[in-house]
Design a protein around this motif. Sequence first.
Motif, mmCIF file in Angstrom:
data_model
loop_
_atom_site.group_PDB
_atom_site.id
_atom_site.type_symbol
_atom_site.label_atom_id
_atom_site.label_comp_id
_atom_site.label_asym_id
_atom_site.label_seq_id
_atom_site.Cartn_x
_atom_site.Cartn_y
_atom_site.Cartn_z
ATOM 1 N N GLY A 244 0.816 -1.202 0.000
ATOM 2 C CA GLY A 244 0.000 0.000 0.000
ATOM 3 C C GLY A 244 0.854 1.259 0.000
ATOM 4 N N ALA A 245 1.936 1.247 0.777
ATOM 5 C CA ALA A 245 2.817 2.413 0.840
ATOM 6 C C ALA A 245 3.458 2.699 -0.522
ATOM 7 C CB ALA A 245 3.897 2.196 1.899
ATOM 8 N N ALA A 246 3.863 1.640 -1.223
ATOM 9 C CA ALA A 246 4.484 1.825 -2.544
ATOM 10 C C ALA A 246 3.480 2.353 -3.557
ATOM 11 C CB ALA A 246 5.093 0.509 -3.020
ATOM 12 N N ALA A 247 2.254 1.832 -3.527
ATOM 13 C CA ALA A 247 1.223 2.304 -4.444
ATOM 14 C C ALA A 247 0.894 3.771 -4.180
ATOM 15 C CB ALA A 247 -0.034 1.442 -4.310
ATOM 16 N N ALA A 248 0.838 4.138 -2.901
ATOM 17 C CA ALA A 248 0.546 5.528 -2.555
ATOM 18 C C ALA A 248 1.656 6.454 -3.043
ATOM 19 C CB ALA A 248 0.367 5.653 -1.043
ATOM 20 N N ALA A 249 2.906 6.015 -2.902
ATOM 21 C CA ALA A 249 4.028 6.828 -3.366
ATOM 22 C C ALA A 249 4.021 6.953 -4.887
ATOM 23 C CB ALA A 249 5.345 6.223 -2.884
ATOM 24 N N ARG A 250 3.717 5.860 -5.566
ATOM 25 C CA ARG A 250 3.702 5.880 -7.035
ATOM 26 C C ARG A 250 2.645 6.828 -7.573
ATOM 27 N NH1 ARG A 250 0.566 2.864 -10.421
ATOM 28 N NH2 ARG A 250 0.001 1.394 -8.760
ATOM 29 N N LEU A 251 1.488 6.872 -6.914
ATOM 30 C CA LEU A 251 0.379 7.697 -7.390
ATOM 31 C C LEU A 251 0.317 9.059 -6.706
ATOM 32 C CD1 LEU A 251 -2.369 4.923 -7.512
ATOM 33 C CD2 LEU A 251 -1.287 6.030 -9.475
ATOM 34 N N ASN A 252 1.241 9.300 -5.769
ATOM 35 C CA ASN A 252 1.249 10.554 -5.034
ATOM 36 C C ASN A 252 -0.093 10.786 -4.337
ATOM 37 O OD1 ASN A 252 2.217 12.988 -4.021
ATOM 38 N ND2 ASN A 252 1.585 14.149 -5.837
ATOM 39 N N VAL A 253 -0.521 9.796 -3.573
ATOM 40 C CA VAL A 253 -1.739 9.933 -2.782
ATOM 41 C C VAL A 253 -1.389 9.729 -1.311
ATOM 42 C CG1 VAL A 253 -3.108 9.023 -4.703
ATOM 43 C CG2 VAL A 253 -2.462 7.508 -2.826
ATOM 44 N N ARG A 254 -2.242 10.223 -0.446
ATOM 45 C CA ARG A 254 -2.075 10.031 0.986
ATOM 46 C C ARG A 254 -2.844 8.788 1.396
ATOM 47 N NH1 ARG A 254 -4.946 13.767 5.600
ATOM 48 N NH2 ARG A 254 -3.841 12.955 7.448
ATOM 49 N N LEU A 255 -2.168 7.828 2.004
ATOM 50 C CA LEU A 255 -2.808 6.586 2.427
ATOM 51 C C LEU A 255 -2.904 6.544 3.941
ATOM 52 C CD1 LEU A 255 -3.867 3.672 1.888
ATOM 53 C CD2 LEU A 255 -1.477 2.920 2.043
ATOM 54 N N LEU A 256 -4.120 6.385 4.459
ATOM 55 C CA LEU A 256 -4.343 6.180 5.881
ATOM 56 C C LEU A 256 -4.780 4.731 6.060
ATOM 57 C CD1 LEU A 256 -6.221 9.465 6.870
ATOM 58 C CD2 LEU A 256 -3.784 8.945 7.061
#
Length: 440
Positions: A176-188
């Motif tokens: 999840g952290a990698a996907a959030a970084a790739r898409l530049n989104v904030r993941l909670l």
Amino acid sequence: MNPLLPVALPTPPVELSTPPFGLSLSKPSPAILESALAPYLSYICDACGYIYNEADGDPDGGLAPGTRYADIPDDWACPLCGVTKADFTPYTPPNLDALRANIKGSAPVATRGAAGVLIVGAGRAGWQMAEALRALNADLPITVVTACAGDVYDKPMLSIAMARSTALDQLVKESGAAAAARLNVRLLSHTHAVRICADTHQLRTTRGVLRFDRLVLAHGAQANLPAALPAALCWRINHLAAYQKLRAALGDTPKDVTIVGAGLIGSELANDLALGGHRITLLDVQAEPLARWSAEGAGGQLLDAWKDLAIRFVGGVQVAQLEQLAGRYRITTACGQRFAADQVIAAAGLATPPRLAQSADLKWDNGIAVDPTNLKTSNEHIHAMGDCIAINGQPSRFIEPIARQARAIAADICGATPAPYEPRAAVVRVKTTSRPLTLH
């Protein structure tokens, strides 16, 4: 001349143009060299969203790593939904720099200082939504809230992982952290959505209050739990974390597993666990498995395919009680039959949890009611997609529509050219590897 001395015979000239032992010394053609040196590409299944990467191939499907898309046989099937290579199109993950260079005009959701878009759920629907939004706007603030870790995985793999001897750590395609970084989104991650305050555009969560300009509900559905099955005594396999815990509980030795419900999920799990060496008892109120497709003879075909597997199907029974005795479980039916098990799985269908929708006073019709074209709910600032929605009272519980739903919502939110969603009759690929079925 001494006749005993050897005579040197003339050596015939070597034909350098004819390689020894049939080997060819010809240079490969420029086209072959270009293909071999070209970067590996990815292709996405338009039906289910599975991504075929040429570098990885599909070893289980007979395609070695490095197999080019052009070299895939026409009869190859998508490992998740069963369509052919004709249903795949080139895929490139969103590139933020390229998006910023190509974006023209402005979006109705402001980006500077704005709350942006809040997505509840990080399953396939949630991440597809984030991808679709990012493909249209590189700067739009996006926050994803999920009760789990948010790891990206193919949910259909949970029904075939044991048959394929897939290790648990191989099920996760991207953290999840990698996907959030790739898409530049904030993941909670590990954050529960508690209540929607529609009038103030806020979502209350277990980690505080979040503002939103637009909200997308993609939290899916949950497994039904019949009244006779206490939640603490049985498994409900509807996401990766639950599946991982079940696999750990089963361990490496054969177990007796009872599955209550012989629909799509129950039948696929029964098939996969049996191929993994476990002994399965499959119970259902209907006379055959896959009763929804009885007109197509699906149940009879499965029972015939299971003759050589450790699957015992018992139809026409209603579970009355589940109890734990000496570390094992005992199921008693309304007609008095008893079944012992090491583990019990509830697979009695899905239901959309109503709490969030009710908190925002959203229209409900066997799920969150949405507009068929843009997936907007009865609140103009809230969209919904995936397993949690219903269109004209019909739940949307299959993989194929998700990517199209995400594109329709993204276009509506970002003010792009409309991409109306069109509900279609689902073609269901039953992933019972003993006898795969395609049903309508």
